[in-house]
Design a protein around this motif. Sequence first.
Motif, PDB file in Angstrom:
ATOM      1  N   TYR A  15       0.828  -1.205   0.000  1.00 19.11           N
ATOM      2  CA  TYR A  15       0.000   0.000   0.000  1.00 19.11           C
ATOM      3  C   TYR A  15       0.865   1.259   0.000  1.00 19.11           C
ATOM      4  N   SER A  16       1.976   1.231   0.727  1.00 16.43           N
ATOM      5  CA  SER A  16       2.870   2.387   0.753  1.00 16.43           C
ATOM      6  C   SER A  16       3.523   2.610  -0.613  1.00 16.43           C
ATOM      7  N   VAL A  17       3.833   1.527  -1.319  1.00 17.70           N
ATOM      8  CA  VAL A  17       4.386   1.652  -2.680  1.00 17.70           C
ATOM      9  C   VAL A  17       3.347   2.280  -3.611  1.00 17.70           C
ATOM     10  N   LEU A  18       2.082   1.835  -3.504  1.00 21.24           N
ATOM     11  CA  LEU A  18       1.002   2.416  -4.314  1.00 21.24           C
ATOM     12  C   LEU A  18       0.835   3.905  -4.003  1.00 21.24           C
ATOM     13  N   CYS A  19       0.923   4.266  -2.718  1.00 21.40           N
ATOM     14  CA  CYS A  19       0.814   5.678  -2.322  1.00 21.40           C
ATOM     15  C   CYS A  19       1.973   6.488  -2.885  1.00 21.40           C
ATOM     16  N   PHE A  20       3.171   5.891  -2.883  1.00 20.53           N
ATOM     17  CA  PHE A  20       4.347   6.573  -3.431  1.00 20.53           C
ATOM     18  C   PHE A  20       4.170   6.837  -4.927  1.00 20.53           C
ATOM     19  N   ILE A  21       3.669   5.834  -5.661  1.00 21.05           N
ATOM     20  CA  ILE A  21       3.413   6.001  -7.098  1.00 21.05           C
ATOM     21  C   ILE A  21       2.350   7.071  -7.310  1.00 21.05           C
ATOM     22  N   ARG A  22       1.311   7.056  -6.492  1.00 19.60           N
ATOM     23  CA  ARG A  22       0.241   8.054  -6.577  1.00 19.60           C
ATOM     24  C   ARG A  22       0.796   9.469  -6.389  1.00 19.60           C
ATOM     25  N   ILE A  23       1.685   9.639  -5.400  1.00 20.30           N
ATOM     26  CA  ILE A  23       2.284  10.950  -5.143  1.00 20.30           C
ATOM     27  C   ILE A  23       3.128  11.391  -6.336  1.00 20.30           C
ATOM     28  N   LEU A  24       3.891  10.458  -6.918  1.00 16.31           N
ATOM     29  CA  LEU A  24       4.703  10.800  -8.096  1.00 16.31           C
ATOM     30  C   LEU A  24       3.832  11.223  -9.273  1.00 16.31           C
ATOM     31  N   LEU A  25       2.694  10.547  -9.462  1.00 15.41           N
ATOM     32  CA  LEU A  25       1.810  10.862 -10.592  1.00 15.41           C
ATOM     33  C   LEU A  25       1.215  12.265 -10.500  1.00 15.41           C
ATOM     34  N   THR A  26       1.093  12.802  -9.275  1.00 16.34           N
ATOM     35  CA  THR A  26       0.530  14.160  -9.140  1.00 16.34           C
ATOM     36  C   THR A  26       1.443  15.209  -9.758  1.00 16.34           C
ATOM     37  N   TRP A  27       2.709  14.859  -9.989  1.00 13.44           N
ATOM     38  CA  TRP A  27       3.653  15.787 -10.624  1.00 13.44           C
ATOM     39  C   TRP A  27       3.479  15.815 -12.148  1.00 13.44           C
ATOM     40  N   PHE A  28       2.729  14.849 -12.681  1.00  9.43           N
ATOM     41  CA  PHE A  28       2.530  14.746 -14.134  1.00  9.43           C
ATOM     42  C   PHE A  28       1.029  14.744 -14.427  1.00  9.43           C
ATOM     43  N   PRO A  29       0.461  15.909 -14.791  1.00 11.78           N
ATOM     44  CA  PRO A  29      -0.997  16.031 -14.955  1.00 11.78           C
ATOM     45  C   PRO A  29      -1.624  14.973 -15.864  1.00 11.78           C
ATOM     46  N   LYS A  30      -0.978  14.662 -16.988  1.00 10.77           N
ATOM     47  CA  LYS A  30      -1.567  13.684 -17.916  1.00 10.77           C
ATOM     48  C   LYS A  30      -1.656  12.307 -17.267  1.00 10.77           C
ATOM     49  N   ALA A  31      -0.587  11.914 -16.579  1.00  9.19           N
ATOM     50  CA  ALA A  31      -0.589  10.613 -15.900  1.00  9.19           C
ATOM     51  C   ALA A  31      -1.541  10.613 -14.711  1.00  9.19           C
ATOM     52  N   ASN A  32      -1.637  11.766 -14.052  1.00  7.61           N
ATOM     53  CA  ASN A  32      -2.493  11.890 -12.875  1.00  7.61           C
ATOM     54  C   ASN A  32      -3.963  11.649 -13.219  1.00  7.61           C
ATOM     55  N   TYR A  33      -4.377  12.115 -14.414  1.00  4.80           N
ATOM     56  CA  TYR A  33      -5.777  11.976 -14.822  1.00  4.80           C
ATOM     57  C   TYR A  33      -6.016  10.773 -15.738  1.00  4.80           C
ATOM     58  N   SER A  34      -5.019   9.908 -15.864  1.00  3.50           N
ATOM     59  CA  SER A  34      -5.196   8.678 -16.646  1.00  3.50           C
ATOM     60  C   SER A  34      -6.030   7.682 -15.838  1.00  3.50           C
ATOM     61  N   SER A  35      -6.384   6.566 -16.462  1.00  2.00           N
ATOM     62  CA  SER A  35      -7.196   5.557 -15.764  1.00  2.00           C
ATOM     63  C   SER A  35      -6.442   4.982 -14.561  1.00  2.00           C
ATOM     64  N   ILE A  36      -5.132   4.756 -14.723  1.00  2.00           N
ATOM     65  CA  ILE A  36      -4.328   4.251 -13.606  1.00  2.00           C
ATOM     66  C   ILE A  36      -4.269   5.287 -12.484  1.00  2.00           C
ATOM     67  N   GLY A  37      -4.082   6.556 -12.892  1.00  2.00           N
ATOM     68  CA  GLY A  37      -4.047   7.638 -11.906  1.00  2.00           C
ATOM     69  C   GLY A  37      -5.339   7.736 -11.116  1.00  2.00           C
ATOM     70  N   GLN A  38      -6.476   7.550 -11.790  1.00  2.00           N
ATOM     71  CA  GLN A  38      -7.778   7.616 -11.119  1.00  2.00           C
ATOM     72  C   GLN A  38      -7.989   6.434 -10.161  1.00  2.00           C
ATOM     73  N   ILE A  39      -7.525   5.254 -10.579  1.00  2.00           N
ATOM     74  CA  ILE A  39      -7.636   4.072  -9.701  1.00  2.00           C
ATOM     75  C   ILE A  39      -6.793   4.275  -8.441  1.00  2.00           C
ATOM     76  N   LEU A  40      -5.547   4.729  -8.636  1.00  2.00           N
ATOM     77  CA  LEU A  40      -4.668   4.970  -7.490  1.00  2.00           C
ATOM     78  C   LEU A  40      -5.214   6.078  -6.597  1.00  2.00           C
ATOM     79  N   SER A  41      -5.839   7.073  -7.218  1.00  2.00           N
ATOM     80  CA  SER A  41      -6.438   8.167  -6.452  1.00  2.00           C
ATOM     81  C   SER A  41      -7.535   7.644  -5.527  1.00  2.00           C
ATOM     82  N   SER A  42      -8.384   6.780  -6.053  1.00  2.00           N
ATOM     83  CA  SER A  42      -9.482   6.246  -5.233  1.00  2.00           C
ATOM     84  C   SER A  42      -8.975   5.350  -4.103  1.00  2.00           C
ATOM     85  N   ILE A  43      -7.818   4.683  -4.332  1.00  2.00           N
ATOM     86  CA  ILE A  43      -7.256   3.788  -3.312  1.00  2.00           C
ATOM     87  C   ILE A  43      -6.447   4.560  -2.261  1.00  2.00           C
ATOM     88  N   CYS A  44      -5.638   5.515  -2.711  1.00  2.00           N
ATOM     89  CA  CYS A  44      -4.641   6.147  -1.830  1.00  2.00           C
ATOM     90  C   CYS A  44      -5.065   7.495  -1.240  1.00  2.00           C
TER      91      CYS A  44
END
Length: 201
Positions: A15-44
């Motif tokens: 879970y901490s690894v998923l949260c770390f990836i989620r935090i990194l994705l917030t630095w990249f708007p396109k990745a942040n709003y991708s399907s993976i970014g949205q899934i990680l957002s709902s989890i983390c």
Amino acid sequence: MLHFFYFLSKALWLYSVLCFIRILLTWFPKANYSSIGQILSSICDPYINLFKSLRFLSYRGLNFSPALALCILFALSTILESLSAGVPLTIGYICAMLIQLAWSFVSSALKFIGFLLFIRLIVFIVMQKTARGSYSSYNPVWDQIDSFVSPLIFKISGIFFRRMVSFTKALIISVVVLWAGCTILDTLILMLCQALASSPF
């Protein structure tokens, strides 16, 4: 019971690894709003957002609450893994884990600032060299970073020099002081935590 602690520690680590990836994705708007970014957002995000209300974790536009959220997850994972290995949960061990948790948060923040200062120093030198005398310091991104780092670097350089030093010299001094200080404190705190964890109390 030991298997349960082991499973729980690995689940927290994942879970901490998923949260770390989620935090990194917030630095990249396109990745942040991708399907993976949205899934990680709902989890983390429900967990990470618990720390955003802590105002002392924000300084001049930078928010260090995600770093604290990650540190707590890693600390809990470490404690549970130790329990699964049969390590006794003594007062000394708990104190060692609390000190490690606090220092890992402070250390992460200081190392991030040190890395930011190092990048700023490189960019500043390169921009001066390529400008050939017509260097203009104005750049919205770097000006915002400079407004964040300037008070800090001149306070650090003021410890060693009574007179005002140049921006470049203040950056160099600050990078060296932060990285050297973190390295020395890392060693001292590790020794302290090992002594506490091995104490019988």
